[in-house]
Motif scaffolding. Structure first.
Motif, PDB file in Angstrom:
ATOM      1  N   ARG A 219      43.437 -21.539  44.222  1.00 40.17           N
ATOM      2  CA  ARG A 219      42.560 -22.202  43.241  1.00 40.17           C
ATOM      3  C   ARG A 219      43.348 -22.532  41.980  1.00 40.17           C
ATOM      4  NH1 ARG A 219      39.410 -25.563  42.335  1.00 40.17           N
ATOM      5  NH2 ARG A 219      37.191 -25.370  41.950  1.00 40.17           N
ATOM      6  N   ALA A 220      44.222 -21.632  41.581  1.00 37.12           N
ATOM      7  CA  ALA A 220      45.050 -21.878  40.401  1.00 37.12           C
ATOM      8  C   ALA A 220      45.973 -23.070  40.626  1.00 37.12           C
ATOM      9  CB  ALA A 220      45.856 -20.627  40.064  1.00 37.12           C
ATOM     10  N   PHE A 221      46.565 -23.142  41.821  1.00 37.37           N
ATOM     11  CA  PHE A 221      47.425 -24.280  42.137  1.00 37.37           C
ATOM     12  C   PHE A 221      46.625 -25.587  42.154  1.00 37.37           C
ATOM     13  CE2 PHE A 221      50.590 -21.254  43.934  1.00 37.37           C
ATOM     14  CZ  PHE A 221      51.713 -21.761  43.290  1.00 37.37           C
ATOM     15  N   SER A 222      45.390 -25.530  42.669  1.00 39.66           N
ATOM     16  CA  SER A 222      44.581 -26.748  42.738  1.00 39.66           C
ATOM     17  C   SER A 222      44.268 -27.288  41.344  1.00 39.66           C
ATOM     18  CB  SER A 222      43.279 -26.496  43.500  1.00 39.66           C
ATOM     19  OG  SER A 222      42.362 -25.714  42.747  1.00 39.66           O
ATOM     20  N   LYS A 223      44.100 -26.388  40.376  1.00 42.61           N
ATOM     21  CA  LYS A 223      43.845 -26.803  38.998  1.00 42.61           C
ATOM     22  C   LYS A 223      45.060 -27.516  38.397  1.00 42.61           C
ATOM     23  CE  LYS A 223      39.628 -25.280  38.524  1.00 42.61           C
ATOM     24  NZ  LYS A 223      38.503 -26.225  38.315  1.00 42.61           N
TER      25      LYS A 223
END
Length: 241
Positions: A219-223
């Motif tokens: 999720r952090a990478f997607s942000k």
């Protein structure tokens, strides 16, 4: 609109224990819905045995009404805010602020028409949360058993939603760590979803902990605009009409 059943229930067995995958996915979606400040009327398409809906109503008291549609419902059930029916005719004329499609689209042959027809149930500025299995390369005998027509990349899901009158506001892959297990079980058809350990057991809690880390990292990478991949894909969209 075509009728929908959560066909993943077809792999349920006599075991009363829920798979860590299902438990983790439930918590992931609840966390995403918290960010959306969920309230008002909610529609859950392919609601299955309503396990998720029970968690949803406990977590979000501002929900006015929750309606679940699933053809496995043999009769209408009404319990406080929760209403379960087996036909879209029984929710005709209703509008919803939030719609949940959790592992549903892969069961629908004409997913574009389905999403297009869903528009008639959307309130102004309604949001739709979708989860689907990811990557056609991982399509397996298990997918065939569950009557999946396809698995999705973000590109394919985005194209499907655009063609049916939506735009994606957020998305993320998750469960990257489960891909090796999927590859190893690609030619297995029976009881992959069977789990024989309680929710409080050490092995269940350990797997859930690992999947939670998996989701948090992806999720952090997607942000940051980085899509690494995963066994599943989550998207949040709105009508563009």
């Amino acid at each position: 609109m075509c009728e929908v059943i959560n066909l993943d229930l077809s792999e349920k067995t006599e075991s009363s224990f829920r798979h860590p995958w299902e438990l983790s996915r439930t918590e992931i979606i609840l966390r995403e819905l918290k960010k959306l400040n969920i309230s008002g009327n909610v529609l859950d398409i392919g609601c299955g045995d309503a396990y998720f809906d029970d968690m949803l109503l406990k977590r979000f008291p501002r929900i006015k009404e929750l309606w679940g549609v699933d053809i496995c419902a043999k009769k209408d059930i009404r319990n406080g805010k929760a209403n379960y029916v087996n036909s879209y005719e029984k929710i005709a004329g209703k509008k919803f602020r939030f719609v949940l499609l959790m592992d549903v689209l892969e069961h629908i042959e004409d997913d574009i028409s389905f999403m297009n027809n869903l528009q008639e149930y959307l309130d102004e500025n309604a949001k739709v949360l979708i989860t689907v299995p990811a990557f056609q390369r991982l399509y397996s005998l298990h997918d065939k058993q569950l009557k999946h027509f396809r698995r999705y990349s973000y590109k394919l899901l985005s194209q499907t939603l655009t063609k049916s009158g939506y735009y994606v506001t957020d998305h993320s892959y998750f469960f990257l760590s489960l891909i090796p297990l999927r590859i190893l079980s690609k030619n297995t058809t029976q009881n992959i979803g069977t789990w024989n350990y309680s929710e409080k057991s050490l092995i269940t809690r350990m797997i859930r902990y690992c999947l939670d880390i998996d989701y948090t990292v992806l999720r952090a990478f997607s942000k940051l605009g980085i899509s690494i991949g995963g066994l599943s894909l989550l998207a949040i969209c709105q009508s563009s009409r």
